[in-house]
Motif scaffolding. Structure first.
Motif, PDB file in Angstrom:
ATOM      1  N   VAL A 291       0.695  -1.312   0.214  1.00  0.00           N
ATOM      2  CA  VAL A 291       0.407  -0.078  -0.021  1.00  0.00           C
ATOM      3  C   VAL A 291       0.921   1.166  -0.071  1.00  0.00           C
ATOM      4  N   LYS A 292       0.360   2.174  -0.647  1.00  0.00           N
ATOM      5  CA  LYS A 292       1.314   3.554  -0.529  1.00  0.00           C
ATOM      6  C   LYS A 292       0.759   4.037   0.546  1.00  0.00           C
ATOM      7  N   ALA A 293       1.766   4.599   1.573  1.00  0.00           N
ATOM      8  CA  ALA A 293       1.922   4.456   3.165  1.00  0.00           C
ATOM      9  C   ALA A 293       2.857   5.476   3.409  1.00  0.00           C
ATOM     10  N   MET A 294       1.801   6.301   3.951  1.00  0.00           N
ATOM     11  CA  MET A 294       3.480   7.692   4.898  1.00  0.00           C
ATOM     12  C   MET A 294       2.783   8.094   6.357  1.00  0.00           C
ATOM     13  N   SER A 295       3.551   9.099   6.951  1.00  0.00           N
ATOM     14  CA  SER A 295       3.461   8.816   8.227  1.00  0.00           C
ATOM     15  C   SER A 295       4.526  10.223   8.350  1.00  0.00           C
ATOM     16  N   GLY A 296       4.773  10.993  10.269  1.00  0.00           N
ATOM     17  CA  GLY A 296       4.946  12.217   9.904  1.00  0.00           C
ATOM     18  C   GLY A 296       4.510  12.923  10.688  1.00  0.00           C
ATOM     19  N   SER A 297       5.551  13.697  11.353  1.00  0.00           N
ATOM     20  CA  SER A 297       5.440  14.268  13.046  1.00  0.00           C
ATOM     21  C   SER A 297       6.191  15.826  13.141  1.00  0.00           C
ATOM     22  N   SER A 298       6.193  15.839  14.482  1.00  0.00           N
ATOM     23  CA  SER A 298       7.709  17.336  13.614  1.00  0.00           C
ATOM     24  C   SER A 298       8.382  17.343  14.630  1.00  0.00           C
ATOM     25  N   GLY A 299       9.683  18.140  14.714  1.00  0.00           N
ATOM     26  CA  GLY A 299      11.002  17.533  15.593  1.00  0.00           C
ATOM     27  C   GLY A 299      10.920  16.473  16.097  1.00  0.00           C
ATOM     28  N   GLY A 300      11.029  16.468  17.950  1.00  0.00           N
ATOM     29  CA  GLY A 300      10.532  15.431  18.997  1.00  0.00           C
ATOM     30  C   GLY A 300       9.813  14.609  18.258  1.00  0.00           C
ATOM     31  N   GLY A 301       8.327  14.546  17.975  1.00  0.00           N
ATOM     32  CA  GLY A 301       8.171  13.049  16.920  1.00  0.00           C
ATOM     33  C   GLY A 301       8.688  12.769  15.844  1.00  0.00           C
TER      34      GLY A 301
ATOM     35  N   ALA B   3      -4.852 -10.028  -7.386  1.00  0.00           N
ATOM     36  CA  ALA B   3      -3.167  -9.828  -6.965  1.00  0.00           C
ATOM     37  C   ALA B   3      -1.751 -10.944  -6.189  1.00  0.00           C
ATOM     38  N   PHE B   4      -3.311 -11.791  -5.322  1.00  0.00           N
ATOM     39  CA  PHE B   4      -2.150 -12.265  -4.036  1.00  0.00           C
ATOM     40  C   PHE B   4      -2.630 -13.553  -4.730  1.00  0.00           C
ATOM     41  N   ASN B   5      -2.516 -14.529  -5.403  1.00  0.00           N
ATOM     42  CA  ASN B   5      -2.787 -16.304  -5.058  1.00  0.00           C
ATOM     43  C   ASN B   5      -2.680 -17.172  -4.971  1.00  0.00           C
ATOM     44  N   ALA B   6      -1.378 -16.394  -4.077  1.00  0.00           N
ATOM     45  CA  ALA B   6      -0.851 -17.501  -2.832  1.00  0.00           C
ATOM     46  C   ALA B   6      -2.264 -17.290  -2.149  1.00  0.00           C
ATOM     47  N   ASP B 286     -13.034  -2.495   2.566  1.00  0.00           N
ATOM     48  CA  ASP B 286     -14.361  -3.523   2.057  1.00  0.00           C
ATOM     49  C   ASP B 286     -13.315  -4.370   1.538  1.00  0.00           C
ATOM     50  N   GLN B 287     -13.025  -4.041   0.595  1.00  0.00           N
ATOM     51  CA  GLN B 287     -11.669  -5.444   0.036  1.00  0.00           C
ATOM     52  C   GLN B 287     -10.427  -4.755   0.953  1.00  0.00           C
ATOM     53  N   PRO B 288      -9.555  -5.914   0.956  1.00  0.00           N
ATOM     54  CA  PRO B 288      -7.849  -5.295   1.031  1.00  0.00           C
ATOM     55  C   PRO B 288      -7.733  -5.003   0.648  1.00  0.00           C
ATOM     56  N   LEU B 289      -6.671  -3.408   0.966  1.00  0.00           N
ATOM     57  CA  LEU B 289      -6.458  -2.276   0.036  1.00  0.00           C
ATOM     58  C   LEU B 289      -5.184  -2.370  -0.458  1.00  0.00           C
ATOM     59  N   ALA B 290      -4.764  -3.487  -0.913  1.00  0.00           N
ATOM     60  CA  ALA B 290      -3.512  -3.779  -1.304  1.00  0.00           C
ATOM     61  C   ALA B 290      -3.693  -4.050  -2.014  1.00  0.00           C
ATOM     62  N   GLU B 291      -4.649  -4.349  -2.591  1.00  0.00           N
ATOM     63  CA  GLU B 291      -5.548  -5.667  -3.564  1.00  0.00           C
ATOM     64  C   GLU B 291      -5.774  -4.221  -4.830  1.00  0.00           C
ATOM     65  N   ARG B 292      -6.291  -3.187  -4.299  1.00  0.00           N
ATOM     66  CA  ARG B 292      -6.559  -2.134  -5.024  1.00  0.00           C
ATOM     67  C   ARG B 292      -5.589  -1.964  -6.065  1.00  0.00           C
ATOM     68  N   TYR B 293      -4.091  -1.338  -5.557  1.00  0.00           N
ATOM     69  CA  TYR B 293      -2.725  -1.083  -6.064  1.00  0.00           C
ATOM     70  C   TYR B 293      -2.273  -2.333  -7.526  1.00  0.00           C
ATOM     71  N   PHE B 294      -3.036  -3.178  -7.271  1.00  0.00           N
ATOM     72  CA  PHE B 294      -2.963  -4.490  -8.577  1.00  0.00           C
ATOM     73  C   PHE B 294      -3.928  -4.113  -9.281  1.00  0.00           C
ATOM     74  N   GLU B 299     -11.234   2.384  -9.548  1.00  0.00           N
ATOM     75  CA  GLU B 299     -11.409   3.765  -9.363  1.00  0.00           C
ATOM     76  C   GLU B 299     -10.537   5.451  -8.549  1.00  0.00           C
ATOM     77  N   TRP B 300      -9.278   6.032  -8.442  1.00  0.00           N
ATOM     78  CA  TRP B 300      -9.019   6.689  -7.910  1.00  0.00           C
ATOM     79  C   TRP B 300      -9.632   8.048  -7.789  1.00  0.00           C
TER      80      TRP B 300
END
Lengths: 634, 311
Positions: A291-301, B3-6, B286-294, B299-300
């Motif tokens: 999944v395309k993921a992110m996080s963040g904080s300010s200096g201390g964090g 996308a994850f057939n295992a 509802d669906q696994p988030l990772a599936e969406r990227y494949f 629709e984004w």
């Protein structure tokens, strides 16, 4: 400094509704066709304490808070705790009127709520005398009483806005529309009553002797009013980010909040977790799982994220972190801006660790560079950090709506599908060669995602072999290190050759003197450069965004093209100048620094003064609360 | 199409599939209890029909962290104390993965204690195995959070003045919905408990006693052990929180006196897992988030469509 601009300051206590009132007033000015820019000053507490928002509005583009202000709406602090002069924090009740009053420009207008600010307190300010000296026009109005008569006391902001509109000769239409959008029923009705009552009272009871009026303007395209935090959050959304983990900390919380509020409707996941170590580790875990993921904080964090950051680098897990700087060290001044975490962000985490760091200088750049950070992170499997500050985080500016009319880019970059995995290299036992330096391109070996058939491997923060096993063989070590290190060079090549420059230039192409800045100080520098050139000086500026990999070619060319340069940044130790010297290995004798670290952002006039003092080679510091740090050898 | 057939693949799973074909030389000492954890997982996973590529094993640092070097699933060997946040996020990103987190007592109860408490509190649907040898092994024998009071080590030469941490009781208070203790010397029970923990929908915490023959020579090898479910001397209802709390306390008290109690301590099958709770409030897709990227047809949403509020 332009005569036909309004800088309206609404001042009160935290909790007095300054934020929402100013937001609506800024929108009303924007809707009337003006360009607007807001500056927010607030203390680190929930109720009370002097807080203000300035809205600068003009026909032409505005890029900074400007210099001083020319209209003050002093509401008084209704949550003031110790309304005595001798109290530790002074008489808080009067502060909205008294604080920074010197910065009110000549000919300026003051409204204060005499329903809250006592006559005695005002007398102590010598307001009458000072008003005469400075040609200020003072309107004591019982905003509190007026609000109480037509609704509730807390609606005195609305009374203040009505009075402001009358004094500025503005029509109420846009303000009414915005109020109707935000509320309904009795509350709306009461507020509209108060707005009109204040508007008419001021018009009926006063002769206007002041010249200040709301400027007029027209937009070519539809506008939206956004903060830097909005822009970063929206950049992330359009980059396909749908996972954020965080822990509250000012000022980073804004981005976290915006995404947490939007993700549920977009099928995304937001997690508020136990600490910032967990927050960054969650972003790494989600990214590892596809999944395309992110996080963040300010200096201390952000300091707590140092280890997960290193893990992401070593395991080549793409991730985007944002760092919203505030004045340090330690807890510092939580709600005040500073640009003093640059070295922290560039170098934290052990070993020869590397990451990408962008420092956007305005709202459009915040959007674009956040997207760029995601693109680069997922293409090159490297952490990318967007560093910004409390100023850019909270300031609002109008942007063409069309600017955002772009296609999203959720692509996972150098990630394989199951079909592609079939063709990829595996070891004798069928384990995927995830970290295969032999066929890596630009240092990047494509990755698989857990759950895919034929893709299993071990990700580890230890040095590892191509399939991921812990491995301390010297040859493997050198190959893997070199492969990972190659990425930054390749990213630099891509930024130089295939993408639009993220550096921004101001002033003429050819000039004798150069100003170099980074991040949110950009706008004030841009305006200072305009003024200096109008005054006949030969000055240009570059605002640098690529901190790592450093914008080496562009900064070198810039410095070579000028006789002298001044590096403008909001910190006490000239961190960015230090970076330039480290990266370029020269120009130390060419660069003076202009530094500010009192908790307030630069005003353009301070940069103009810094330039003048520096150019005149005077052996003194500027009058403003800024510092000149001479060039090496001076 | 996935996308994850295992994941959920229907076929016979051979135990050997969990052994790396090119197996790295184990770094564990002969007689180490860690082999017991590895063995029980290699038995439990195929018996549950799991295949290696639908399992993600996330480990911390220490001897225990090497688990996924020898267990051939997808693996993430993270940093000291941080296996749980990484594991939790992977599960949220793709709830169909079988996620197992593992680490030592220092890793989980010491440096990672905050994550352990909050993971239990939130009841993430993951299995958490703590290799508890009451010592820091890989760094050569320092006192750990579970070392008995009086334990002498190079860093506490006069004997530890600290009372050991209570892993089971703490987990119960924090909110874990499956809590068990097993021991490397009891392979059959270990396998069954690991199976139950994996099958449990929620945070399943297994405190796994793993003797350290090198650095904790003075300690017992956790024999003889008593299975509280088998022994006539003990009786409690695993669904009853109060009874569980009582026997957990006793178990923790007597361990340092030489009595090794093991077994299932607490099982709450009613409590929804964290992703179920999150889904119920509308914050899990509802669906696994990772599936969406494949999914090429996904629709984004665009920020452009959010601008109305800014106009």
């Amino acid at each position: 400094m332009s005569d036909d601009e309004l800088i309206w300051r609404i001042a009160g206590g935290s909790g007095d509704g300054i934020d929402s009132t100013s937001q609506n007033f800024a929108k009303a000015l924007m809707r009337s066709g003006l360009n607007v820019f807001t500056h927010r000053h607030y203390p680190s507490r929930i109720r009370g304490g002097h807080t203000y928002v300035e809205i600068r509005a003009a026909e032409q583009k505005v890029q900074s808070r400007g210099d001083g202000y020319n209209f003050l709406l002093a509401l008084g602090d209704s949550f003031a705790r110790n309304p005595q002069e001798e109290a530790y924090y002074g008489n808080e009740e009067i502060k909205p009127l008294s604080e920074n009053l010197d910065e009110l420009r000549e000919g300026g207008v003051i409204i204060y709520d005499e329903g809250l600010i006592s006559e005695e307190d005002v007398e102590e300010l010598d307001l009458e005398e000072r008003a005469e000296e400075n040609d200020w026009h003072v309107f004591p109005l019982d905003l509190r009483g007026l609000a109480k008569d037509h609704g509730r006391e807390v609606m005195r902001n609305t009374a203040g806005v009505g009075a402001t509109a009358a004094l500025l000769d503005m029509e109420l239409e846009h303000i009414e529309d915005l109020m109707s959008d935000a509320m309904g029923g009795d509350i709306l009705e009461a507020n509209l009553d108060i707005l009109h009552e204040a508007y008419e009272t001021v018009n009926d009871e006063y002769d206007f002797e002041h010249d200040l009026r709301a400027p007029t303007g027209e937009h070519d395209a539809e506008q939206a009013l956004l903060s830097g935090s909005n822009a970063i959050a929206y950049g992330a959304i359009d980059a396909g980010c749908r996972f954020i983990a965080g822990y509250p900390m000012t000022p980073w919380t804004d981005v976290f909040t915006i995404l947490s509020q939007n993700f549920p409707d977009m099928g995304g996941v937001s997690e508020q977790v136990e600490d910032e170590i967990a927050a960054a580790a969650l972003a790494v875990g989600a990214s590892h799982a596809g999944v395309k993921a992110m996080s963040g904080s300010s200096g201390g964090g952000f300091a707590l994220m140092s280890e997960p950051l290193g893990l992401a680098e070593m395991t080549e897990t793409p991730v985007v972190l944002v760092e919203s700087m505030r004045a340090g060290p330690s807890t510092g001044m939580p709600t005040k801006p500073e640009q003093a975490d640059l070295e922290h962000v560039l170098y934290t985490s052990q070993g020869d660790s590397q990451r990408v760091v962008f420092a956007p200088g305005n709202i459009e750049e915040a959007y674009e560079q956040t997207r760029l950070a995601f693109d680069i992170a997922w293409d090159y499997q490297i952490p990318a950090i967007v560093i910004y500050d409390q100023k850019l985080s909270g300031e609002n500016q109008n942007v063409d709506v069309d600017f955002f009319d772009r296609e999203p880019s959720p692509d996972l970059g150098s990630t394989l599908t199951e079909d592609e995995l079939k063709e990829a290299a595996h070891d004798a036992s069928g384990k995927f060669k995830r970290f295969n330096y032999e066929d890596a391109e630009d240092g990047v070996a494509p990755r698989s995602i857990p759950g895919q058939k034929g893709g299993r491997y071990l990700a580890t923060g230890n040095e590892h072999s191509p399939v991921g096993h812990i491995e301390e063989d010297p040859d493997n070590r050198v190959f893997q290190m070199e492969r990972r290190l190659e990425k930054l060079e390749k990213i630099r090549e891509e930024l130089d050759e295939e993408r639009d420059s993220t550096q921004t230039y101001f002033g003429p192409d050819e000039a004798d003197y150069g100003i170099i800045t980074w991040g949110s100080s950009q706008g004030a520098v841009a305006e200072a450069v305009d003024r200096l050139n109008e005054q006949g000086h030969s000055v240009k500026a570059i605002s640098v965004s690529d901190m790592m990999p450093f914008a080496e070619t562009e900064v070198t060319e810039f410095l070579e093209s000028v006789d002298e340069a001044m590096v403008v940044e909001m910190n006490a130790t000239a961190q960015f100048r230090g970076l330039i010297q480290k990266e370029l290995g020269r120009f130390g004798d060419k660069m003076t620094s202009l530094l500010k670290f009192n908790g307030n952002p630069f005003e353009p006039a301070e940069i103009v003064e810094g330039y003048e003092v520096n150019l005149a080679d005077e052996d003194r510091q500027p009058d403003a609360q800024v510092r000149i740090e001479p060039a090496a050898g001076d | 199409m996935s996308a994850f057939n295992a994941i959920g693949e229907e076929r016979e799973i051979d135990r050997d599939e969990f052994t790396p074909g090119v197996e790295p030389q184990p770094t564990w000492c002969p007689g180490c209890g860690d082999f017991g954890v590895l063995k029980s997982l290699k038995q439990a996973l195929p018996e549950l029909g799991k295949n290696p590529e639908e399992v993600l094993t996330v480990t911390g640092i220490g001897c225990s962290g090497k688990l996924n070097s020898y267990l051939d699933t997808y693996g993430f060997h993270t940093i000291h104390g941080r296996s749980l946040p990484v594991a939790r996020a992977a599960k949220l990103a793709n709830p169909e993965l079988e996620v197992i987190a593992a680490g030592g007592d220092g890793d989980g109860y010491g440096i990672g204690g905050n994550h352990w408490i909050h993971s239990a509190r939130e009841n993430h649907d993951i299995t958490y195995i703590v290799f508890n040898n009451e010592i820091f092994g890989l760094t050569k024998g320092q006192t750990s959070p579970t070392s008995p009071k009086g334990h002498k080590s190079k860093t506490q030469p006069s004997g530890s003045a600290k009372t050991p941490l209570r892993p089971l009781s703490t987990s119960l208070n924090a909110g874990a919905s499956y809590i068990a203790r097993t021991a490397a010397v009891n392979p059959n029970q270990a396998k069954e408990i690991i199976k139950e923990a994996i099958e449990h929908d929620g945070f399943a915490h297994v405190d796994f006693l793993t003797q350290c023959p090198t650095w904790n020579k003075d300690a017992r090898q956790y024999v003889p052990y008593i299975d509280i479910q088998e022994s006539d001397d003990y009786e409690h209802d695993v669904n009853d929180r109060a009874e569980a709390a009582e026997i957990m306390r006793e178990t923790e008290d007597v361990l340092n006196e030489g009595t090794v109690l093991t077994g299932r301590y607490y099982v709450d099958d009613e409590r929804p897992s964290y992703s179920q709770e999150k889904h119920a409030v509308g914050e899990m897709p509802d669906q696994p988030l990772a599936e969406r990227y494949f999914d090429d047809d996904a629709e984004w949403e665009r920020s452009y469509d959010l601008l109305e509020r800014h106009k």
